[in-house]
Design an enzyme around this catalytic site. Structure first.
Site, mmCIF file in Angstrom:
data_model
loop_
_atom_site.group_PDB
_atom_site.id
_atom_site.type_symbol
_atom_site.label_atom_id
_atom_site.label_comp_id
_atom_site.label_asym_id
_atom_site.label_seq_id
_atom_site.Cartn_x
_atom_site.Cartn_y
_atom_site.Cartn_z
ATOM 1 N N ASP A 1 75.859 43.160 2.927
ATOM 2 C CA ASP A 1 76.347 44.475 2.829
ATOM 3 C C ASP A 1 75.186 45.468 3.038
ATOM 4 O OD1 ASP A 1 78.149 46.478 1.988
ATOM 5 O OD2 ASP A 1 78.357 45.575 0.047
ATOM 6 N N CYS B 1 88.409 17.508 -9.133
ATOM 7 C CA CYS B 1 87.448 18.395 -8.651
ATOM 8 C C CYS B 1 86.219 17.526 -8.274
ATOM 9 C CB CYS B 1 87.036 19.513 -9.541
ATOM 10 S SG CYS B 1 85.747 20.589 -9.157
ATOM 11 N N ASP C 1 84.445 38.322 -0.501
ATOM 12 C CA ASP C 1 83.417 37.798 -1.145
ATOM 13 C C ASP C 1 83.529 38.322 -2.509
ATOM 14 O OD1 ASP C 1 81.285 40.186 -1.942
ATOM 15 O OD2 ASP C 1 82.791 40.715 -0.566
#
Lengths: 381, 381
Positions: B93, B304, B266
């Site tokens: 960024d 998971c 994000d």
């Protein structure tokens, strides 16, 4: 010996010993270094990463687990190893040392230790009998007797009284202990007085334990005094039982204690130092916050297999300066790996009959905690 | 398009898209969720464990890396990916959002943003030109234009001014950007005003970028306003370029934004919530400190694959109550894994033409941050 528990001596070189400790949860080579999982976690390191350091057996603390989450929860989860996801042997300390070092308003009588929790001030009592009950419910492969630890240096009368009380407590622990799959170790006390150490060792050996610990050391007495206390103790312990030096120590302490004939160790230093950006290498200690590492792309040790050594020193330093959790995590993993590589190297030297050379080489490079980095000035704290 | 950079659309289902983003450091499937490595570390999670969550691309922040350790150190270490030990694509960024959210004494002129570091108060200037220079030296596969982010809600004039300045800065970034192996994305601004969003998108598309981000959202405007702003923006972006919704968001936001046609995300939520003992599951959110988990041996999610789910909930709760670092570490790893499983599930639904059903199922179970646990009362903070 307990069913499933055994110790086999495989090689000696001088007084140094290489062997195998076998429990129901697997075998581990000795000399053995146990990472400390005080509260059923090696601080900051997931259990898979603990395994990757080369660790074979983990220590946890009955004192801490009793206070939080309580032995009932650990037992209900299938015992200590299962609770923390570890598939190998485990050992619990009885809490004697934590009562001495952490608890508040401690009162020790012949019956046991009465104190207040360091967490919330609530009253707790640890007797030889309930220490056995707590450790049996926690369910490690090895439990430790409840002992009475005193500050060193101390007057001979106080040290002698605590040692004899620890002997009487050892007998009570032995009588109270009933978990078939768990071995109970006795703990030699006696401070820095050779004759008291001998009396303690002989008293325990007369009762007969599957393993013997040397307790009450590494409490500020200094390395020479510790070495002397060890030399006064070890000749009085049987050669066919494992010898465990509790809470020790710096790398040089491990080398010297193995030289004297110790088989097992535990210590918080790898993780505690790691959290404070101090890392161990075979070339000496490294303080990761030092500016000299800022642009250093080299790993801490080029031949170290740990995940911290996949990064350059500059990255590790950045993590500490940025206050990132990953700094303490990676430094802890490196230090734990270093300790495993250290005991593996000592074992290999014993087996091949080169222990004296290896000892000399290691002592030449392993710095003390106040040492200097190779080629640099005294490091900042 | 830059050499080595491409985006391929492979399937659509309604407005939802499945594709592949290719960079010189590898290809990643979309919809894509990028874990946030603000300071070149995903907080508390070593890079191998980040990879194991299923993550394919990582975001870092030019603002943070410029202030500490400085782009020179990252560049000298071989660039962002190598610095943090990541073998896949990365994105930085520009710092526009951090100037808005973190910096002190911010003054924005046509030239750029002038402010004081949140770390030490030292003066910093971010212009389109030096933002490009900083991001080129950091060396991610994708750089973001310098933009001007304003608080929402805000008056239309302020929002329009910031959007048009961001457009002019986009042109300056494009002119200044020169790293051949790095793609530069434009960022659509315009707050909650549909016509301003359209003007911004059309302005950027006229310049031509290899990818387009939607910025200035998830700053407190609420999910409905965010969805509306998205719907006002996406029709004006070309179908053959990736669309990246910055800083978003809750799982429901991801589902709804994928439904609207977004490809990349994000967000710090997986790690930030994880550090605060809040974990995501496909059956809703779980607050690990709650007493109901104390004796629960079941994992967070039985299917998971993450290392947290090798433990029972009781163990994870214990880690948080004991203040152990491993609690935040494991909860972060679980949440990052959850986000990767979420986008993988959305992608599979798009590819197989079942997106509408999957969207409905997911929205029925994914709780808001203030939601309740299934079968329980409102959870304590």
């Amino acid at each position: 010996m307990k069913p499933g528990f055994s110790f086999t001596l495989e090689a000696t070189d001088g007084a140094a010993r290489a062997g195998t400790l076998t429990t129901l949860h697997g075998s581990v080579p000795t000399p053995l270094f146990m990472p400390v999982a005080t509260a059923a976690t090696v601080k900051g390191v997931d259990i898979g990463r603990v395994r990757e350091t080369g660790a074979g057996m983990i220590l946890s603390n009955a004192y801490h687990l009793h206070l939080r989450p309580g032995e009932a929860i650990v037992e209900q989860a299938g015992g200590l190893a299962r609770f923390m996801g570890w598939d190998g042997p485990t050992l619990t300390d009885s809490g004697g040392y934590q009562v001495f070092s952490l608890a508040r308003q401690v009162r020790v009588t012949e019956d046991g230790a009465f104190f207040r929790s360091h967490l919330d001030g609530s009253p707790v009592e640890f007797t030889p009998e309930n220490s056995m009950r707590i450790q049996e419910r926690i369910g490690a492969d090895v439990a430790m007797q409840m002992d009475h630890v005193v500050r060193l240096p101390n007057d001979r009368g106080t040290v002698a009284d605590a040692m004899r009380r620890s002997l009487r407590w050892a007998a009570r622990c032995r009588a109270a202990h009933s978990r078939p799959s768990q071995a109970l170790f006795g703990i030699v006390q006696g401070g820095l007085e050779p004759d008291l150490r001998q009396e303690s060792a002989e008293g325990l050996v007369a009762m007969g334990f599957p393993g013997y610990a040397i307790g009450g050391l590494s409490v500020g007495e200094g390395p020479e005094a510790m070495d002397a206390a060890l030399r006064a103790t070890l000749p009085h312990l049987p050669a066919d039982r494992p010898r465990y030096l509790m809470g020790v120590g710096q790398p040089r302490d491990i080398v010297e204690s193995v030289a004297a004939g110790v088989d097992m160790f535990d210590c918080v230093l790898p993780t505690r130092c790691g959290r404070n950006s101090l890392v161990y290498t075979f070339a000496g200690q490294v303080r990761l916050r030092n500016a000299v590492h800022a642009t250093d792309d080299a790993p801490l040790e080029p031949d170290c297999p740990c995940i911290a050594c996949r990064h350059g020193r500059g990255y590790l330093r950045h993590l500490f300066l940025a206050g990132e959790m990953l700094g303490p995590v990676l430094a802890s993993i490196h230090n734990l790996t270093f300790y495993q590589r250290l005991v593996a190297r000592l074992r290999a030297a014993i087996v091949s009959g080169r222990f004296a050379d290896t000892r000399r080489e290691l002592l030449a490079t392993l710095a003390s905690p106040d040492g200097v980095e190779p080629g640099g000035p005294p490091a900042a704290g």
